[in-house]
Design a protein around this motif. Sequence first.
Motif, PDB file in Angstrom:
ATOM      1  N   GLU A 106       0.831  -1.199   0.000  1.00 37.80           N
ATOM      2  CA  GLU A 106       0.000   0.000   0.000  1.00 37.80           C
ATOM      3  C   GLU A 106       0.868   1.252   0.000  1.00 37.80           C
ATOM      4  OE1 GLU A 106      -2.862   2.199  -0.465  1.00 37.80           O
ATOM      5  OE2 GLU A 106      -3.737   0.355   0.318  1.00 37.80           O
ATOM      6  N   ASP A 141      -5.050   1.803   5.125  1.00 35.22           N
ATOM      7  CA  ASP A 141      -5.429   1.171   3.855  1.00 35.22           C
ATOM      8  C   ASP A 141      -6.419   2.023   3.064  1.00 35.22           C
ATOM      9  OD1 ASP A 141      -4.495  -1.666   3.071  1.00 35.22           O
ATOM     10  OD2 ASP A 141      -4.645  -1.744   5.243  1.00 35.22           O
ATOM     11  N   SER A 143      -2.943  -2.909  -1.819  1.00 35.41           N
ATOM     12  CA  SER A 143      -2.957  -3.310  -0.418  1.00 35.41           C
ATOM     13  C   SER A 143      -2.937  -4.824  -0.232  1.00 35.41           C
ATOM     14  CB  SER A 143      -4.200  -2.742   0.261  1.00 35.41           C
ATOM     15  OG  SER A 143      -4.363  -3.306   1.538  1.00 35.41           O
TER      16      SER A 143
END
Length: 868
Positions: free
Chosen positions: A187, A706, A193
């Motif tokens: 990420e 995230d 991610s």
Amino acid sequence: MSSPPRRSAPELLAPAGDRECLRAAIENGADAIYFGLDTGFNARARAKNFAVDDVPEIVAILHRRGVKAYVTVNTLAFPGELAEIEQLVRALAAAGVDALLVQDIGVARLVKAVCPELAIHASTQMTLTSAECIAAAERLGIERVVLARELSVREIKKIAQATTVPLEVFVHGALCVAYSGQCLTSESLGGRSANRGQCAQACRLPYEVLRDGELVDLGDVRYLLSPQDLAAYALVPELIDAGVAALKIEGRLKTPEYVANITRHYRLAIDVAMAGKPVEFTPRDIEEMELSFSRGFSPGWLRGCDHKMLVPGKSSAKRGVLLGTVRRVERDRRGGSRAFVELAASVKRGDGVMFDCGGDENERQGGRVYEVLRDGRSLDEPIATGVVALSFARDAIDWRRIAPEQQVWKTDDPELTSRLRRTFTGADPLRRTPLDMAVEAAVGAPLRVRATAASGESCWIESDEPLVAAMKHPLSLDVLREQLGRLGGSAYELRNLDARIDGQPMVPHSVLGKLRREMLRMLDEAAATPPVRAIAAESVLPQLRYASSASIPDSCGRRVPSPTEPPIESGRRKDSPPTIADAPTIRVLCRTLAQLDVVLACCVRECYADFHDIRQYAEAVRRAHAAGSRLFLATPRIQKPDEMGIFRVFARRGADGILVRNLAGLDYFASRGIAVVADFSLNATNELTAAWLRERGATRLTASYDLNRDQLFDLVAAVPPDWLEIVIHQHMPMFHMEHCVFCAVLSPGTNKTNCGRPCDRHEVHLRDHIGMEHPLTADVGCRNTLFNAVPQSAAEVVPLLVARGLTDFRIELLADGPDDIERTIRLYRELLAGRTTGQAVWRELRAANRVGVTRGTLEERRNPLAII
């Protein structure tokens, strides 16, 4: 003394990335199979995966074979995805899936609201590492926990003794160097991610070590973050004794031959262990497993920490089996060359081999063996000892790269591959379900058969007509066994048959055959029929969102509207007038006492302390309070068995609150009335997770790292703004690891008991393949964090967040000096006061920083290939 209770056999859980893998797992002994869907929301996005519409058929196939079906929904979920996930959960519940593997707290709540009877297993992505963490997760309705891979057998046994929740443990496959659910490297560097199934495997890249600014010569040790693969076949008896309920094989990206091979070996290990015998695999058994996939085998963390063993650092690619060592290279009679190799394993014509030439792994030489010669004689059979000459097809090898003393690796064995494929490509099942039958036969009554499969299904059948007395050949037990035991190409095999025969009835073989076929049909139908489950008729999201919010008034005491009222937007109803927000607050996280002194001199009234040496926390609290400021202490991200003492120390320090980074810490401090802020590591990415963390006692939540720019705005719109705290300046913590690089390469020791603590004396950076030097730190538990070399700034996003009602912002320091600290605080204060723009702050920060500044996860569009 009484003997200890006999343990039940653990479930063997195998992976499947496609239909061939399903068949391979079934035929080679899996008790359950886990797989993902092509809709996303699973942690292996690169696997082929399965269509949602195919799940009912797949579940039926598995259940007919007595195998359970687990579906992975083990990624974080964003606010705009919850409605789609709700529909997915409905489909999976109706299809008869046995359990869902879940990472996201909000998704777990959603599953239980949609279908309370559908089992939830906590994915290893949930980072559950202790009985205390599990107790917190158990309140979500979790019925099984997949433990973090970083636990030892001893720690697993302690957890099992302290919880009633069944435990699942990985026993084979690739190891992530970072704690699953806590890795932000992909990420941070490329916008892809790992918590969304898109890991870029930066851990498999080469790194160099800089100690106090000087390059450390490590020779050919370059892959400092690439662990060997886990292979715990020898530890199966210990894991059973520890009380583990399920043994899990990693590999949804692997081949069906890998699935067949590894499943077969662990089926054998479990069966042998349950018979009370030692699990002893032959060298050939181990070689076969290594050939399917291996970066080198190790027990991982199951034997405790041995950092040098776990990460030798000389390779990160699949290499297979060490075949031997090159002794010399000679020209052959065909004008080509051949390598003379002293063998350490068997080789034969057609095997694939690779020469370890040094340098980049992509430049290694290899090919299929054209001929194996011993003393000038060509060999047709495998040979495993002595020195042999290996020849290859013309131009297959660049012989200029081959030299004496190089290692040679066997990467493929066509005969093994063919043998493994035969286990799951044949017309008839290789693995069959034991079937018990009870037969009642009496003159004047129908023939009755009750069949019960070992997988649990059963049926009653009877003949259409009553039986008549035999004139010549009365029915016997042997006839029943022969006729009813003809199960042919079915998935069943007769185990026991009991019969009660009254008189001397006669039964035609055609009647027995008809009953047998009907019995198999009924058993298959029973196995394939989904269970009847209560599934919510209407969408549960509106009520779930309302129930979560209504139970927690916001800090201003404002009432949350019901689902029938106008929706909330940015903390207020759409039809209500805007309110004047409180003045934005900047909090600063400090890593040292010296940084804290500078921050306090800048009149920052709320601070966080995240020190390498927690013995300094008492002094930090004293200094903060003397300056009229509040101080929160940051917990470690991981809490293992025997580490609750750290929390007790924190509670005695007199701090104003705690920045908690795991579920155990959240429960511990909130239950004692200590103010708690939930940090990024608790992965709040949607309103359902945020509300649950608030219910558990968090006063504020740090938005997950995230979240990209748009996803962050979606979360802000979904919850009251005073729930959230946004980190607007930081070095992203990329890898958080049980593995200690300090110990592995800067110490003669193997773990924290004998390493000499080089982390206390040296400043260490890891230089990546593009020359960036990433800072490495160790916490109180000797766990390492590798931070991004480039600080990330959200300066351009801050005005938009303020306009949406956000008032709580954080700056996180790392190795910043006094001038940098003062400048950073000044710039963000001016930005929040409206005296400068985000672009101006960005430009000044970038100009002042040696490596620049990145927008990172919060830039508008990111290049997901940037990491490669």
